[in-house]
Design an enzyme around this catalytic site. Structure first.
Site, PDB file in Angstrom:
ATOM      1  N   LYS A  27       0.879  -1.183   0.000  1.00 45.40           N
ATOM      2  CA  LYS A  27       0.000   0.000   0.000  1.00 45.40           C
ATOM      3  C   LYS A  27       0.910   1.225   0.000  1.00 45.40           C
ATOM      4  CE  LYS A  27      -4.020   1.914   2.396  1.00 45.40           C
ATOM      5  NZ  LYS A  27      -3.605   3.332   2.380  1.00 45.40           N
ATOM      6  N   ASP A  29       2.181   5.104  -0.128  1.00 46.08           N
ATOM      7  CA  ASP A  29       1.781   6.355   0.524  1.00 46.08           C
ATOM      8  C   ASP A  29       1.962   7.504  -0.470  1.00 46.08           C
ATOM      9  OD1 ASP A  29       0.962   8.142   2.388  1.00 46.08           O
ATOM     10  OD2 ASP A  29       2.754   8.052   3.624  1.00 46.08           O
ATOM     11  N   GLU A 166       3.426   1.952   4.253  1.00 52.63           N
ATOM     12  CA  GLU A 166       2.097   2.278   4.769  1.00 52.63           C
ATOM     13  C   GLU A 166       1.252   1.057   5.094  1.00 52.63           C
ATOM     14  OE1 GLU A 166      -1.603   5.290   3.743  1.00 52.63           O
ATOM     15  OE2 GLU A 166      -0.329   4.561   2.124  1.00 52.63           O
TER      16      GLU A 166
END
Length: 313
Positions: A27, A29, A166
């Site tokens: 994921k 950022d 993240e």
């Protein structure tokens, strides 16, 4: 076109652990973008369907001359880790000279993780696995990269946590792409709690009426009314955020509170109310039962989101 969105993973069970049916990605950022490639050029669109091509001149000419529509994330890497702070200085830039100077100082990278159209063929009704095979065949190179895929969710969760990334996103391999839909076919697990919120008012510093000392923030409820989520003062001292917030909030003053519920008197004292259209990100330590964020810290303005896009994560 608005991108497909992920739902949050179950807090107790985490992400599904089945590498045959699910694929796992980092994921990132950064800023979510839809990238339209053709004739050796790229046009970038934010999640709120605003064109942001001018802000990223280093991404204007992809190395691969493919004709495609990609979903991905623009990031700026600092010591190998995406820096949201560095990226926040770029998203609002429209002046070509300033954009080129910022690009030379901190160049951005586009990390693509899905392909929605290729050589005129619409791929959105095909499975994630089929789309992924097309994406990997593009091999963009340079400042355009493809997000790696993993099949061991446990190892990826541990690695991303250890490296300060993240979080992790799980995607069902057989899923179609559904524009603008928050689907359980994509599920995200964030290591750090970040909530997008809408600014409904602000309070000045006690000894400096011209400085924003705190933002009064909220999250729209299911009925569309803005619900008070707390007062956020930490993280507002830097000159850049101060100047931009004053510029954005200045023309939006209202006579009355835009919140659909009552703001406590201690928070509302001395407040300047504003039209609830500016979205910012807040780091926090969780939520109370009535939806207030615990110890929210200002993280940056989200020009890629509209107030109606915001919901509790």
């Amino acid at each position: 076109m608005r991108p497909m969105l992920a739902t949050s993973a179950d807090a107790e069970r985490g992400l599904p652990a089945d590498g045959e049916r699910w694929a796992y990605e980092v994921k990132w950022d950064g800023w979510r973008v839809i990238a339209d490639l053709g004739d050796g050029r790229a046009r970038l669109w934010s999640r709120s369907e605003r064109e942001i091509t001018a802000a990223f001149p280093e991404l204007a000419q992809p190395p691969n001359p493919a004709t495609a529509l990609l979903d991905g994330e623009v990031v700026i890497l600092v010591n190998g880790v995406p820096s949201f702070t560095a990226l926040a200085d770029r998203i609002h830039v429209t002046d070509p000279r300033k954009a080129r100077a910022l690009a030379a100082r901190n160049p951005a990278t586009l990390i693509a993780f899905d392909v929605l159209r290729h050589d005129g063929a619409d791929l959105m009704r095909r499975s994630w696995q089929e789309r992924r095979e097309v994406l990997e065949g593009l091999d963009p190179g340079g400042r355009w990269q493809i997000s790696p895929v993993y099949d061991d969710v446990g190892l990826l969760v541990h690695a991303t946590l250890e490296q300060g990334l993240e979080g992790v996103v799980a995607k069902r391999r057989g899923s179609e792409y559904r524009p603008g839909v928050r689907s359980s076919d994509w599920r995200k697990l964030a290591h750090r709690r970040v909530q997008s919120v809408v600014v409904g008012g602000w309070r000045p510093e006690i000894n400096d009426r011209g400085t924003i000392g705190a933002l009064l923030i909220g999250v729209p409820g299911d009925d569309g009314r803005l619900r008070f989520a707390g007062r956020m003062g930490s993280g507002l001292t830097a000159a850049g955020p101060q100047a931009e917030l004053r510029e954005r909030l200045g023309p939006l003053q209202l006579e009355r509170s835009p919140f659909g519920d009552a703001v406590p008197r201690a928070d509302a004292k001395g407040a300047t109310w504003v039209e609830p259209v500016v979205v910012v990100d807040a780091r926090h330590l969780g939520r109370t039962e009535n939806g207030r964020l615990r110890q929210p810290v200002f993280r940056g303005i989200r020009s890629d989101l509209r107030a109606e896009d915001v919901r509790y994560e």
